[in-house]
Design a protein around this motif. Structure first.
Motif, PDB file in Angstrom:
ATOM      1  N   ARG A  64      -1.301  14.523  -2.977  1.00 28.06           N
ATOM      2  CA  ARG A  64      -0.099  14.857  -2.204  1.00 28.06           C
ATOM      3  C   ARG A  64       0.013  16.369  -2.013  1.00 28.06           C
ATOM      4  O   ARG A  64       0.316  16.858  -0.912  1.00 28.06           O
ATOM      5  CB  ARG A  64       1.129  14.302  -2.918  1.00 28.06           C
ATOM      6  N   ASP A 122       0.251  14.888  10.223  1.00 26.56           N
ATOM      7  CA  ASP A 122      -0.016  14.514   8.846  1.00 26.56           C
ATOM      8  C   ASP A 122      -1.495  14.714   8.565  1.00 26.56           C
ATOM      9  O   ASP A 122      -2.308  14.813   9.488  1.00 26.56           O
ATOM     10  CB  ASP A 122       0.391  13.066   8.558  1.00 26.56           C
ATOM     11  N   GLU A 154       0.301   6.636   2.566  1.00 31.77           N
ATOM     12  CA  GLU A 154       1.755   6.688   2.733  1.00 31.77           C
ATOM     13  C   GLU A 154       2.449   5.654   1.847  1.00 31.77           C
ATOM     14  O   GLU A 154       3.527   5.904   1.312  1.00 31.77           O
ATOM     15  CB  GLU A 154       2.120   6.458   4.198  1.00 31.77           C
ATOM     16  N   LYS A 155       1.828   4.509   1.668  1.00 28.87           N
ATOM     17  CA  LYS A 155       2.437   3.413   0.907  1.00 28.87           C
ATOM     18  C   LYS A 155       2.264   3.585  -0.595  1.00 28.87           C
ATOM     19  O   LYS A 155       3.199   3.342  -1.377  1.00 28.87           O
ATOM     20  CB  LYS A 155       1.838   2.081   1.345  1.00 28.87           C
ATOM     21  N   TRP A 213      -4.547   6.436   6.154  1.00 28.68           N
ATOM     22  CA  TRP A 213      -3.221   7.072   6.213  1.00 28.68           C
ATOM     23  C   TRP A 213      -2.137   6.109   5.752  1.00 28.68           C
ATOM     24  O   TRP A 213      -1.279   6.470   4.923  1.00 28.68           O
ATOM     25  CB  TRP A 213      -2.948   7.537   7.636  1.00 28.68           C
ATOM     26  N   LYS A 219       1.437  12.438  14.004  1.00 25.95           N
ATOM     27  CA  LYS A 219       1.868  11.157  13.435  1.00 25.95           C
ATOM     28  C   LYS A 219       1.910  10.066  14.500  1.00 25.95           C
ATOM     29  O   LYS A 219       1.573   8.907  14.224  1.00 25.95           O
ATOM     30  CB  LYS A 219       3.236  11.317  12.771  1.00 25.95           C
ATOM     31  N   ARG A 262      -2.584  17.597   0.590  1.00 25.19           N
ATOM     32  CA  ARG A 262      -2.198  17.279   1.969  1.00 25.19           C
ATOM     33  C   ARG A 262      -1.109  18.230   2.457  1.00 25.19           C
ATOM     34  O   ARG A 262      -1.142  18.716   3.599  1.00 25.19           O
ATOM     35  CB  ARG A 262      -1.723  15.831   2.056  1.00 25.19           C
ATOM     36  N   GLU A 305      -0.123   6.523  14.256  1.00 26.42           N
ATOM     37  CA  GLU A 305       0.507   5.207  14.427  1.00 26.42           C
ATOM     38  C   GLU A 305      -0.173   4.403  15.525  1.00 26.42           C
ATOM     39  O   GLU A 305      -0.386   3.189  15.395  1.00 26.42           O
ATOM     40  CB  GLU A 305       1.994   5.393  14.742  1.00 26.42           C
TER      41      GLU A 305
END
Length: 395
Positions: free
Chosen positions: A50, A68, A244-245, A240, A219, A53, A223
């Motif tokens: 984290r 991101d 994120e999860k 990604w 982002k 990034r 998506e």
């Protein structure tokens, strides 16, 4: 000097300087960061991912909130393939801008992907220019994306990505940037240069070690990339979404390399970020190029297009010069240089990046002078045909 700022020190006893575009000579703290083992699913390592990034996104400047960062296992070419396969849909078509081996590699990647593409091939000497790109886009409505190499390290050309971006978006298309050998030393702020995604690698201008690269993308593009990828392991959207999860990499991450890269990022920040790192590299280039020219060597490129990353020199015309011997002599003196990748003339390359300063570059020139003397080369000037070829193509 701050706690994380590293003095430029010589490599450990017996280790040569790597005058290459990566892997490169790293600092002691970067090496030492790899002495601890990390659990890939552990909270501490997830926090490291984290932090990494976040630090990389900060290099984008204002507007970074729209982007991101997605780290991907593998070398830089893995990340380029991941970017192209994830963001160019199966029905898309790319204009690949090539002026060396890495533009050609992107074109070959598109061929493997089975995606539509055409190539603007500028050869070894010249950058693609905005007006050329604009004309091609105007003539081919099927093109959806432009693929540009930020710094083409086979020749050392620093390509004009800002003007390429302007004409790409003026034509309603999207830009993808391979900034493998430039990001971290050459500005690529999103407020100045518009693009949808870019890729770079741990072992380039941030001065980490090989093992992963990273994709930085809007982002909205991340998506929209769901379902585009041709590959399970190179699917940027899937990586990604999983990060994120869960905060975790989908497959085993290079834990030691990430730890080293975080240390490299701290050193990068302490040096003054992109501006500070780029200034040192530019000084390295200027000192080295001036010295090599004093010896009679000629650069492939005119000064306008010389990058601060790596410089290509013509091999001397002298019958006494043999690159393999020159390479071994330079290595014996503590410097590993890089073979050329030009298609027309013999050449070699000297990198300006890594844990080196202008004092080291002066030693490089001294080593080159001694190597020429030992080989019996009295004149390092290139063949006349090489100069004529350069003049013809650069006209």
């Amino acid at each position: 000097m701050t706690a994380h700022q590293t003095e430029i020190l010589p490599p450990r006893l017996g280790e040569p300087y790597l005058l290459t575009p990566g892997p490169l000579t790293t600092s002691f703290p970067v090496k030492e960061a790899m002495l601890k083992d990390w659990g890939s699913w552990d909270d501490d390592f997830r926090a490291m991912t984290r932090d990494m990034r976040t630090r990389l996104l900060a290099l984008l400047g204002p507007g970074a909130d729209d982007f991101d960062c997605v780290p991907m296992q593998g070398s830089g070419s893995f990340c380029v393939e991941a970017m192209l396969g994830s963001f160019i849909p199966k029905t898309g078509k790319a204009l690949v801008l090539a002026n060396g081996a890495y533009g050609q590699r992107s074109a070959k990647t598109m061929e493997y992907l089975g995606r539509g593409y055409i190539v603007l091939d500028k050869g070894d000497y010249l950058p693609p220019r905005g007006d050329e790109v604009a004309r091609i886009l105007a003539d081919d409505a099927a093109i959806t994306h432009v693929v540009a190499i930020h710094c083409e390290t086979s020749s050392g050309i620093l390509n004009p990505v800002e003007e390429i971006s302007e004409v790409t978006y003026a034509a309603g298309r999207k830009l993808l940037v391979d900034s493998m050998s430039a990001f971290g030393a050459i500005p690529l702020e999103v407020a100045q240069v518009r693009y949808e995604a870019m890729v770079s690698s741990a072992n380039k201008c941030i001065e980490g070690v090989p093992g992963f690269g990273f994709v930085i993308a809007r982002k909205s593009e991340l998506e929209a990339a769901k379902g585009n990828s041709h590959s399970l392991s190179l699917d940027v959207h899937a990586q990604w979404a999983n990060m994120e999860k869960t905060g975790q990499w989908r497959f085993t991450p290079p834990t030691h390399v990430v730890a080293a890269f975080l240390e490299a990022l701290r050193g990068h920040e302490a040096e003054g970020g992109v501006a500070g790192r780029g200034a040192r590299y530019a000084r390295n280039r200027d000192v080295m190029v001036d010295g090599m020219r004093d010896l009679g060597f000629e650069t492939l490129l005119k000064d306008r297009w010389l990058s601060p990353i790596i410089v290509t020199f013509f091999c001397p015309a002298s019958a006494a010069f043999e690159f393999g011997k020159f390479y071994e002599l330079m290595k014996a003196k503590g410097f590993i240089i890089y073979p050329g990748k030009l298609t027309v003339v013999d050449s070699f390359r000297i990198g300006c990046i890594g844990q080196m300063d202008e004092n080291v570059m002066r030693q490089v020139v001294e080593a080159a002078a001694a190597a020429l003397s030992e080989m019996g080369v009295n004149d390092a000037s290139p063949p006349q045909a090489a100069l004529e070829e350069r003049a013809k193509l650069a006209a």
